[in-house]
Design an enzyme around this catalytic site. Structure first.
Site, PDB file in Angstrom:
ATOM      1  N   HIS A 186      19.283  34.607   9.927  1.00 21.82           N
ATOM      2  CA  HIS A 186      19.774  35.565   8.942  1.00 21.82           C
ATOM      3  C   HIS A 186      19.451  37.002   9.316  1.00 21.82           C
ATOM      4  O   HIS A 186      20.234  37.908   9.073  1.00 21.82           O
ATOM      5  CB  HIS A 186      19.216  35.228   7.550  1.00 21.82           C
ATOM      6  CG  HIS A 186      20.126  34.316   6.795  1.00 21.82           C
ATOM      7  ND1 HIS A 186      19.689  33.350   5.950  1.00 21.82           N
ATOM      8  CD2 HIS A 186      21.475  34.244   6.779  1.00 21.82           C
ATOM      9  CE1 HIS A 186      20.725  32.718   5.447  1.00 21.82           C
ATOM     10  NE2 HIS A 186      21.820  33.230   5.936  1.00 21.82           N
ATOM     11  N   ARG A 293      37.452  30.987   6.497  1.00 18.81           N
ATOM     12  CA  ARG A 293      36.773  29.691   6.637  1.00 18.81           C
ATOM     13  C   ARG A 293      36.182  29.316   5.279  1.00 18.81           C
ATOM     14  O   ARG A 293      35.102  29.788   4.925  1.00 18.81           O
ATOM     15  CB  ARG A 293      35.651  29.783   7.673  1.00 18.81           C
ATOM     16  CG  ARG A 293      36.095  29.951   9.115  1.00 18.81           C
ATOM     17  CD  ARG A 293      34.863  30.012  10.013  1.00 18.81           C
ATOM     18  NE  ARG A 293      35.162  29.757  11.405  1.00 18.81           N
ATOM     19  CZ  ARG A 293      35.239  30.707  12.335  1.00 18.81           C
ATOM     20  NH1 ARG A 293      35.050  31.957  12.012  1.00 18.81           N
ATOM     21  NH2 ARG A 293      35.498  30.379  13.596  1.00 18.81           N
ATOM     22  N   ARG A 329      42.111  28.617   5.377  1.00 21.95           N
ATOM     23  CA  ARG A 329      42.014  27.288   5.983  1.00 21.95           C
ATOM     24  C   ARG A 329      41.347  26.346   4.987  1.00 21.95           C
ATOM     25  O   ARG A 329      40.301  26.695   4.423  1.00 21.95           O
ATOM     26  CB  ARG A 329      41.181  27.373   7.270  1.00 21.95           C
ATOM     27  CG  ARG A 329      40.977  26.018   7.919  1.00 21.95           C
ATOM     28  CD  ARG A 329      40.302  26.139   9.260  1.00 21.95           C
ATOM     29  NE  ARG A 329      38.876  26.354   9.128  1.00 21.95           N
ATOM     30  CZ  ARG A 329      38.072  26.538  10.174  1.00 21.95           C
ATOM     31  NH1 ARG A 329      38.570  26.584  11.388  1.00 21.95           N
ATOM     32  NH2 ARG A 329      36.788  26.717  10.003  1.00 21.95           N
ATOM     33  N   GLU A 428      44.003  22.568  17.585  1.00 19.50           N
ATOM     34  CA  GLU A 428      42.658  22.358  18.124  1.00 19.50           C
ATOM     35  C   GLU A 428      42.549  21.077  18.945  1.00 19.50           C
ATOM     36  O   GLU A 428      41.524  20.826  19.571  1.00 19.50           O
ATOM     37  CB  GLU A 428      41.643  22.290  16.973  1.00 19.50           C
ATOM     38  CG  GLU A 428      41.568  23.583  16.171  1.00 19.50           C
ATOM     39  CD  GLU A 428      40.603  23.520  15.002  1.00 19.50           C
ATOM     40  OE1 GLU A 428      39.566  24.181  15.073  1.00 19.50           O
ATOM     41  OE2 GLU A 428      40.895  22.807  14.022  1.00 19.50           O
ATOM     42  N   ASN A 451      37.873  27.458  20.035  1.00 14.08           N
ATOM     43  CA  ASN A 451      36.500  26.917  20.104  1.00 14.08           C
ATOM     44  C   ASN A 451      36.561  25.384  20.182  1.00 14.08           C
ATOM     45  O   ASN A 451      35.913  24.770  21.026  1.00 14.08           O
ATOM     46  CB  ASN A 451      35.680  27.307  18.873  1.00 14.08           C
ATOM     47  CG  ASN A 451      35.714  28.795  18.605  1.00 14.08           C
ATOM     48  OD1 ASN A 451      36.033  29.577  19.493  1.00 14.08           O
ATOM     49  ND2 ASN A 451      35.393  29.196  17.392  1.00 14.08           N
ATOM     50  N   ASP A 452      37.354  24.800  19.295  1.00 18.20           N
ATOM     51  CA  ASP A 452      37.473  23.347  19.318  1.00 18.20           C
ATOM     52  C   ASP A 452      38.429  22.872  20.400  1.00 18.20           C
ATOM     53  O   ASP A 452      38.199  21.845  21.020  1.00 18.20           O
ATOM     54  CB  ASP A 452      37.930  22.831  17.945  1.00 18.20           C
ATOM     55  CG  ASP A 452      36.741  22.665  17.024  1.00 18.20           C
ATOM     56  OD1 ASP A 452      35.719  22.119  17.477  1.00 18.20           O
ATOM     57  OD2 ASP A 452      36.819  23.101  15.864  1.00 18.20           O
ATOM     58  N   ARG A 462      30.470  20.607  22.335  1.00 16.37           N
ATOM     59  CA  ARG A 462      30.059  22.007  22.464  1.00 16.37           C
ATOM     60  C   ARG A 462      28.604  22.257  22.087  1.00 16.37           C
ATOM     61  O   ARG A 462      28.075  23.345  22.270  1.00 16.37           O
ATOM     62  CB  ARG A 462      31.011  22.925  21.686  1.00 16.37           C
ATOM     63  CG  ARG A 462      30.947  22.835  20.179  1.00 16.37           C
ATOM     64  CD  ARG A 462      32.103  23.638  19.599  1.00 16.37           C
ATOM     65  NE  ARG A 462      31.877  24.083  18.250  1.00 16.37           N
ATOM     66  CZ  ARG A 462      32.828  24.557  17.451  1.00 16.37           C
ATOM     67  NH1 ARG A 462      34.064  24.661  17.879  1.00 16.37           N
ATOM     68  NH2 ARG A 462      32.564  24.941  16.246  1.00 16.37           N
ATOM     69  N   CYS A 499      42.696  32.241  16.699  1.00 13.85           N
ATOM     70  CA  CYS A 499      41.611  32.662  15.806  1.00 13.85           C
ATOM     71  C   CYS A 499      40.246  32.189  16.282  1.00 13.85           C
ATOM     72  O   CYS A 499      39.244  32.383  15.601  1.00 13.85           O
ATOM     73  CB  CYS A 499      41.876  32.201  14.380  1.00 13.85           C
ATOM     74  SG  CYS A 499      41.879  30.409  14.202  1.00 13.85           S
TER      75      CYS A 499
HETATM   76  C1  PEP Z   1      38.034  27.096  16.399  1.00 15.34           C
HETATM   77  O1  PEP Z   1      37.765  25.902  16.560  1.00 15.34           O
HETATM   78  O2  PEP Z   1      38.365  27.860  17.338  1.00 15.34           O
HETATM   79  C2  PEP Z   1      37.964  27.713  15.065  1.00 15.34           C
HETATM   80  C3  PEP Z   1      38.375  28.938  14.837  1.00 15.34           C
HETATM   81  O3  PEP Z   1      37.392  26.954  14.083  1.00 15.34           O
HETATM   82  P1  PEP Z   1      35.793  26.845  13.882  1.00 15.34           P
HETATM   83  O4  PEP Z   1      35.139  27.796  14.833  1.00 15.34           O
HETATM   84  O5  PEP Z   1      35.562  27.182  12.459  1.00 15.34           O
HETATM   85  O6  PEP Z   1      35.554  25.413  14.211  1.00 15.34           O
HETATM   86 MG    MG Z   2      37.580  24.654  14.781  1.00 15.67          MG
END
Ligand code: PEP
Ligand code: MG
Length: 571
Positions: A186, A293, A329, A428, A451-452, A462, A499
């Site tokens: 934090h 989110r 989302r 994703e 990211n996913d 990951r 995103c």
């Molecule tokens: C992603 O997976 O790129 C994404 C934006 O979702 P999150 O990071 O919330 O899993």
């Molecule tokens: Mg994701």
């Protein structure tokens, strides 16, 4: 004497100042058997009440976003399970309040520290913060009040608790360095919102920095210099002044479109986690919210948010954004994100398990509540709804049908719902990309969660350090997949956004725009810098670059080529 210490970069920027060595009071105590339990319980409750008073007064001084951290602290001070566990130790084991507090809270701390999720792990720091405050009251010790600092300093501490961070007055405190903590602690999050540089997790900075030293923090590199030579000081002073100047320059781009040299435009949106993030998004020139989110709404309390609570949150965001679109989302829980009250099953491979849309399609009541709240809020702005981690056509159809059914019910109830809600998906999973031609005919828009997507493309967890070398978000494989998404979407007149973290990375941005991505959604502080660099490009050059790099063999090769291209642009 060490001259340079390496830590984790928690918040960008340069700070040069004398250190303020934060010394915590000695909170050691003796465990003893008590004979008057009533008296001990009274002492314990007295310390709890004093802590509540402290926290409420700290809470009044901080921003709405930071205040939420202390809501969680205050909630913990009222947690019946925790309080009664300590009371039981005092009553049944005749333990003094200090020992009872220490034993019970340490169990909680250990539990959080053992979790896999980095974010939840860091919550142990919050519990330590509260424990420290109650303990200080029990022992009649004073915790330092950092709001009294009136000289320009860099705070150096073993650890900086959220309540200590909240006391910092950024007119005087230029940055901080701690021995422990990570990117998601934090205090690190607060440093980023306050806009002061911070380096955490240095292990030993507090031991090596002395009162009369001069300290430089390089928040970008996660480095701390102790008594650097005059050359280093001069070069950092120059960088600090340039940074300041650059930030000022960027402000002129707040209300401008991201228009490339040839007139082609790219939309830059912000990712948010709560309504209080909207202010920062607008201050940084966000043209919309590309990813809200919603799981943070669910993670903030001990039970699922009601339809009314959700409606208020969505309505606030939509109203504040005005004409600018807001992409919400639906709940993305599971994987690394847990919710104690939902009792998600323990799975061998949670990232491949009951996650996101899979979970909400199973827990229909929970999903319907969120959909109703969203539909009711839709009349307050431009709402777009997006489903996370879709992997089949059936999932999308089921989710969309549920949305339509809830809409129908609301209409029958006489509640107005917008007729103009786009419904799209997060891209994703590789299966969606293989089915893009089909998806492009039924979904209104696509947002690529790199990211996913990276994790699922390379079959690489990951969170697992042993395979982190495979987590290659800049590999040509990822850009080739994105190219396929962009092509199919274009064919059917649908919009594509990115995103994931890749959206704020300048190397990736050049390739993404070249591939036909029209919107990028990122953390708000990155928007103006991205606008500033993108406007120097010509779309056709980026298209040539993108075509060239998607044919490359490795991430390394790709990075080298794009970096070379970018250097030529800025010269
Ligand atoms: C992603 O997976 O790129 C994404 C934006 O979702 P999150 O990071 O919330 O899993
Ligand atoms: Mg994701």
């Amino acid at each position: 004497m060490r001259n340079k210490i390496k830590g984790i970069s928690a918040s960008r920027g340069i700070a040069i100042a004398s250190p303020y060595l934060l010394k915590s009071p000695d909170l050691s105590f003796e465990k003893r058997e008590i004979d008057d339990e009533e008296k001990e319980l009274k002492r314990f409750h007295g310390a709890i009440n004093q802590s509540k008073v402290d926290l409420s007064s700290i809470q009044k001084k901080v921003s709405v976003e930071e205040a939420k951290i202390f809501d969680a602290h205050l909630l913990l001070l009222e947690d019946p399970e925790l309080i009664s566990a300590i009371e039981t130790k005092i009553k049944d084991e005749k333990s003094n309040a200090e020992a009872a507090l220490d034993e019970v809270m340490t169990t909680y701390i250990d539990m959080f520290e053992a979790l896999d999720d980095e974010y939840l792990k860091e919550r142990a720091a919050d519990i330590k913060d509260i424990m420290k405050r109650i303990m200080a009251h029990l022992l009649n010790k004073w915790l330092p009040d950092l709001s009294l600092i009136k000289d320009e300093v860099i705070i150096v501490a073993k650890d900086l608790t959220p309540s200590e961070t909240a006391q910092l007055d950024i007119r005087y405190v230029k940055g901080f360095v701690t021995d422990i903590g990570g990117k998601t602690s934090h205090s690190a999050i607060m440093a980023r919102t306050m806009g002061i540089p911070a380096v955490v997790g240095t292990s030993l900075a507090s031991e090596h920095i002395g009162e009369n030293d001069l300290v430089i923090i390089d928040g970008e590199q996660g480095e701390v210099y102790i008594n650097p030579d005059s050359e280093t000081v001069k070069s950092y002073e120059k960088r600090r002044d340039e940074d300041k100047q650059h930030k000022e320059t960027l402000k002129q781009y707040i209300d401008l479109p991201t228009e490339l040299k040839d007139g082609h435009t790219v939309k830059l949106n912000a990712n948010i986690g709560s309504p209080s993030d909207v202010k920062q998004a607008l201050e940084n020139g966000a043209e919309g919210i590309g990813l809200y989110r919603t799981e943070f709404l669910y993670m903030e309390s001990h039970q699922a948010p009601t339809e009314e609570e959700q409606f208020e949150a969505y309505k606030t965001v939509l109203e504040q954004m005005g004409d600018r679109p807001v992409t919400v989302r639906t709940l993305d829980i599971g994987g690394d994100k847990e919710l104690s009250y939902l009792q998600l099953p323990k799975e061998e491979n949670p990232f491949l398990g009951l996650r996101a849309i899979r979970y909400t399609l199973k827990e229909k009541e929970l999903f319907a509540t969120q959909l109703r709240a969203l539909l009711r809020a839709s009349v307050y702005g431009t709402l777009k709804i997006m489903f996370p981690m879709i992997s089949t056509i059936e999932e999308f159809i089921m989710a969309k049908n549920m949305l339509l059914a809830e809409k129908q019910k609301l209409v029958v109830e006489g509640i107005s719902v917008s007729d103009n809600i786009d419904v799209g998906i997060m891209v994703e999973t590789p299966s969606v990309i293989m089915l893009m031609e089909q998806f492009a005919q039924i979904a209104d828009f696509f947002s690529i969660g790199t990211n996913d997507l990276t994790q699922y493309t390379f079959a690489c967890d990951r969170m697992n350090e042993n395979v982190s070398y495979l987590y290659q978000s800049h590999n040509p494989a990822i850009f080739t997949m994105i190219a396929k998404v962009a092509q199919a979407a274009k064919k059917y007149g649908k919009k594509v956004s990115v995103c994931g973290e890749l959206a704020s990375d300048d190397v990736a941005q050049a390739v993404l725009v070249g591939l036909g991505v029209e919107e990028l959604s990122m953390n708000a502080p990155s928007i103006l810098g991205s606008r500033f660099s993108l406007i120097n490009h010509v779309k056709e050059d980026l298209e040539i670059l993108a075509l060239e790099v998607t044919k490359m063999k490795t991430q390394e090769e790709l990075m080298k080529q794009v970096n070379k291209f970018l250097t030529q642009i800025t010269v």
